[in-house]
Design an enzyme around this catalytic site. Structure first.
Site, mmCIF file in Angstrom:
data_model
loop_
_atom_site.group_PDB
_atom_site.id
_atom_site.type_symbol
_atom_site.label_atom_id
_atom_site.label_comp_id
_atom_site.label_asym_id
_atom_site.label_seq_id
_atom_site.Cartn_x
_atom_site.Cartn_y
_atom_site.Cartn_z
ATOM 1 N N ARG A 148 0.812 -1.227 0.000
ATOM 2 C CA ARG A 148 0.000 0.000 0.000
ATOM 3 C C ARG A 148 0.837 1.264 0.000
ATOM 4 O O ARG A 148 0.484 2.267 0.633
ATOM 5 C CB ARG A 148 -0.975 0.043 1.189
ATOM 6 C CG ARG A 148 -2.159 -0.926 1.167
ATOM 7 C CD ARG A 148 -2.996 -0.825 -0.089
ATOM 8 N NE ARG A 148 -2.523 -1.759 -1.063
ATOM 9 C CZ ARG A 148 -2.840 -3.056 -1.095
ATOM 10 N NH1 ARG A 148 -3.647 -3.548 -0.222
ATOM 11 N NH2 ARG A 148 -2.373 -3.845 -2.009
ATOM 12 N N SER B 277 -10.970 0.091 2.300
ATOM 13 C CA SER B 277 -10.372 -0.113 3.628
ATOM 14 C C SER B 277 -9.873 1.216 4.182
ATOM 15 O O SER B 277 -9.092 1.904 3.513
ATOM 16 C CB SER B 277 -9.184 -1.066 3.528
ATOM 17 O OG SER B 277 -9.613 -2.289 2.985
ATOM 18 N N GLU C 212 -5.275 4.191 5.420
ATOM 19 C CA GLU C 212 -4.824 3.864 4.061
ATOM 20 C C GLU C 212 -5.028 5.035 3.091
ATOM 21 O O GLU C 212 -4.169 5.290 2.249
ATOM 22 C CB GLU C 212 -5.579 2.621 3.555
ATOM 23 C CG GLU C 212 -5.156 2.211 2.172
ATOM 24 C CD GLU C 212 -5.896 0.978 1.672
ATOM 25 O OE1 GLU C 212 -5.820 -0.069 2.328
ATOM 26 O OE2 GLU C 212 -6.529 1.086 0.612
#
Ligand SMILES: Cc1cc2nc3c(=O)[nH]c(=O)nc-3n(C[C@H](O)[C@H](O)[C@H](O)COP(=O)(O)OP(=O)(O)OC[C@H]3O[C@@H](n4cnc5c(N)ncnc54)[C@H](O)[C@@H]3O)c2cc1C
EC number: 1.3.1.98
Length: 363
Positions: free
Chosen positions: A176, A253, A355
């Site tokens: 990520r 998310s 995130e």
């Protein structure tokens, strides 16, 4: 109408700087100082340079599916990336290198690669947003991530004031993340993917996907079947945008899965003993990646948990924080995120990190 953008701005459509909420999947964000649409790579560069000449800060915004913009909005220039198209630029053996413009809706592009029998992106079906944003956080799902197939990124370098071609090895891809995330330096113009000419998917790596396909982990399946099954699994979790389903008014998310040194994971495991074994996966150098969804749930924040103004954890997925009422503020969403982060910290001693990219707000 594409289901990729919360409220797509297309050629000729008037822009609305009054509220950036219109351009984010969370439907949150205050006004922009100025809003510009860029329809090709040259325009993207020009609009950024013009904003710099006005001494205005620049926010590059594409699908708005991975940003949380504060209620005060963004006082500078927001450049909406709306370039389109892709083409095969090289063929070698059974591989094809495909160049996709930054503003191309990601899932349309994935669908096109599957239709053409180009294998490598099928498990990334159904992810909202633009192709150009995929290198930013090394988009991944169901056992695939773009770092595996990207060969190069073409980006405008705002520091050197020139367009650069950055080889995948120099993109700093990690879970990520990449050199592009949290950096104002690079504006992605196009991305080159090297895909394999094959009617079948790569080896299925994700156990849940393998089960849904009725195959073993490591098997290959027809590309269209992989795509359809991934989309179905995602839809069941509210992870495909649906204008009629407030569980999808999110950034996907909200927290990344924490990656912990082995000894820290053992401490978490002990603290979790009475509620069960945290799902986890071995990482590099003895690290362990732990399921953030599990930690959140076991810390007392289950599906549907509500915060102020109608913000809530999705009723389908513990990791998705939603603007469920459609009329909440960013302050309310951030308050819920903070409550969850602090709750997980005090229960398990693990700090969760967001995130999405936070713009003029903080948790
Ligand atoms: C329902 C849902 C499910 C999701 N599922 C997943 C998933 O499974 N896996 C996953 O990894 N992500 C997932 N996401 C997150 C998101 O879709 C991806 O991160 C996507 O790549 C963001 O693309 P975007 O065009 O919407 O980016 P934006 O939200 O517009 O921008 C995100 C960040 O990238 C920057 N940016 C965007 N375009 C450019 C550009 N051309 N050049 C430079 N910077 C740029 C922005 O400035 C911002 O900092 C999901 C989101 C939602 C809403």
């Amino acid at each position: 109408m594409s289901d990729v953008y919360a409220e797509p701005a297309t050629a000729g459509e008037p822009t609305d700087p009054a509220t950036l909420a219109r351009y984010t999947t969370l439907r949150l964000g205050g006004p922009a100082g100025r809003l510009e649409i860029a329809e090709d790579a040259a325009q993207i560069v020009r609009k950024v340079q013009e904003a710099e000449a006005r001494e205005q800060a620049v926010l590059v915004l594409a699908g708005g599916s991975n940003v949380v913009i504060g209620d005060q909005g963004f006082p500078g220039t927001v450049v909406l990336v709306r370039s389109r198209g892709f083409q095969a630029v090289a063929e070698e053996g059974d591989t094809v290198t495909v160049r996709v413009e930054a503003g191309e809706p990601w899932d349309d592009f994935v669908a096109a690669t599957v239709d053409r029998g180009w294998s490598g992106l099928e498990c990334l079906s159904g992810i909202p947003g633009s192709a150009g944003a995929t290198p930013i956080q090394n988009v991944g799902a169901y056992g695939q991530e773009v770092a595996e197939t990207i060969v190069a990124v073409e980006a405008y370098d705002r520091t050197e004031r020139r367009v650069a071609r950055i080889a995948a090895a120099d993109c700093g891809f990690v879970y990520r993340g990449s050199i592009f995330k949290y950096s104002d330096r690079w504006v992605v113009l196009s991305v080159d993917f090297r895909l394999t000419r094959s009617p079948r998917s790569g080896p299925v790596r994700y156990a849940e996907l393998a089960r849904a396909l009725g195959v073993e982990v490591g098997d290959r399946v027809p590309l269209a079947e992989a795509r359809a099954t991934v989309r179905k699994l995602r839809a069941g979790k509210g992870m495909v945008l649906d204008a009629a389903d407030p569980d999808t008014w999110s950034v996907g998310s909200f927290f990344t899965n924490p990656v912990l040194p082995g000894e820290v994971f053992e401490q978490v495991r002990e603290r979790a003993a009475e509620v069960g074994e945290p799902p986890h996966w071995p990482g590099a150098d003895g690290t362990v990646k732990v399921s953030a969804a599990w930690l959140i749930d076991k810390a007392g924040f289950g599906k549907g948990y509500a915060g102020p103004e109608g913000v809530a954890i999705s009723s389908k997925h513990t990791l998705a924080l939603t603007n469920h009422s459609g009329s909440a503020s960013t302050a309310a969403l951030v308050a819920l995120a903070r409550e969850i982060r602090d709750g997980v910290q005090s229960r398990f001693g693990v700090t969760l990190h967001p995130e999405p990219v936070l713009v003029n707000c903080t948790i």
